[in-house]
Write a protein that holds these residues in place. Structure first.
Motif, PDB file in Angstrom:
ATOM      1  N   UNK A 156     -32.516 -40.988 -22.143  1.00  0.00           N
ATOM      2  CA  UNK A 156     -32.981 -41.224 -20.772  1.00  0.00           C
ATOM      3  C   UNK A 156     -33.540 -39.952 -20.146  1.00  0.00           C
ATOM      4  N   UNK A 157     -33.492 -38.837 -20.882  1.00  0.00           N
ATOM      5  CA  UNK A 157     -34.091 -37.585 -20.428  1.00  0.00           C
ATOM      6  C   UNK A 157     -35.149 -37.193 -21.451  1.00  0.00           C
ATOM      7  N   UNK A 158     -36.246 -37.933 -21.420  1.00  0.00           N
ATOM      8  CA  UNK A 158     -37.306 -37.720 -22.405  1.00  0.00           C
ATOM      9  C   UNK A 158     -38.665 -37.717 -21.720  1.00  0.00           C
ATOM     10  N   UNK A 159     -39.681 -37.359 -22.492  1.00  0.00           N
ATOM     11  CA  UNK A 159     -41.037 -37.306 -21.945  1.00  0.00           C
ATOM     12  C   UNK A 159     -42.023 -37.746 -23.013  1.00  0.00           C
ATOM     13  N   UNK A 160     -43.054 -38.443 -22.608  1.00  0.00           N
ATOM     14  CA  UNK A 160     -44.142 -38.834 -23.504  1.00  0.00           C
ATOM     15  C   UNK A 160     -45.435 -38.809 -22.704  1.00  0.00           C
ATOM     16  N   UNK A 161     -46.360 -37.977 -23.132  1.00  0.00           N
ATOM     17  CA  UNK A 161     -47.619 -37.802 -22.425  1.00  0.00           C
ATOM     18  C   UNK A 161     -48.782 -37.983 -23.389  1.00  0.00           C
ATOM     19  N   UNK A 162     -49.819 -38.668 -22.937  1.00  0.00           N
ATOM     20  CA  UNK A 162     -51.047 -38.812 -23.711  1.00  0.00           C
ATOM     21  C   UNK A 162     -52.187 -38.183 -22.923  1.00  0.00           C
ATOM     22  N   UNK A 163     -52.994 -37.380 -23.609  1.00  0.00           N
ATOM     23  CA  UNK A 163     -54.053 -36.633 -22.942  1.00  0.00           C
ATOM     24  C   UNK A 163     -55.417 -37.266 -23.187  1.00  0.00           C
TER      25      UNK A 163
END
Length: 204
Positions: free
Chosen positions: A69-76
């Motif tokens: 629940x402490x994660x990140x996912x980013x698409x550029x």
């Protein structure tokens, strides 16, 4: 005069960068558990001077637990598109993922990692890709300490520094199940599982 010049340059730093740096100007509370951020970047290639980041995935580890629940996912957004690399990571230029510009991705990434220890497999490459993006924003380099799961395995097995292992090899050797391989978030989670096994075996 020189002091005034430095003060002016410092004042011109964007707020997000000043906030990020502030995490390193404070003494750490020994009662607060160390936070690790295991992260991975999918890129257009392996030349950090020419290639760019396509996605960033990360998950935190605290007290030997993976905090999903402490994660990140980013698409550029992809100004550079390489068909050959898309065949590996599956990120299409006009794919369904919500994409943001590089500057916004870096801002969100810094807000997420804070002063955590950064962990990755061959992590220096991923850190250098972030540093190159920071350079394009006329900012400094990442200040976080880092740990490499490949180097941890070398230490655990008493291997020479030039005896490298791939992520797939370590998964096989340490019996870690792979899922979502070659996605930034998937590789980050796989690396987190490897990290915990190696951390425990090295009693870190």
């Amino acid at each position: 005069m020189a002091f005034n010049w430095f003060k002016k340059i410092s004042k011109d730093n964007p707020k997000f960068w000043e906030t990020y740096l502030s995490h390193f100007s404070q003494d750490k509370n020994p009662e607060v558990a160390q936070r690790y951020v295991i992260f991975d970047c999918e890129t257009t290639g392996l030349d950090f001077k020419k290639d760019v980041i396509l996605s960033i995935g990360g998950v935190s580890v605290v007290q030997n637990m993976i905090l999903v629940n402490d994660s990140i996912e980013l698409f550029l957004k992809q100004d550079i598109y390489k068909k050959e690399s898309a065949a590996i990571h599956g990120i299409l230029k006009d794919g369904k993922e919500e994409k943001i510009v590089e500057a916004e991705a870096i801002i969100r990434f810094l807000e997420y990692i804070k002063d955590a220890i950064l962990v990755g497999h061959h992590v220096r490459f991923d850190i250098e890709m972030i540093n190159q993006a920071l350079k394009r924003l006329d900012l400094g380099k990442l200040k976080n300490d880092s740990m490499d799961t490949d180097a941890m395995y070398q230490k655990f097995k008493g291997l020479q520094e030039d005896q490298h292992s791939s992520l797939d090899e370590l998964c096989k050797l340490l019996k870690v199940e792979k899922s979502d391989r070659h996605t930034a978030s998937g590789d980050a989670f796989i690396t987190a599982m490897l990290f915990l096994k190696l951390k425990n075996r090295l009693s870190i």
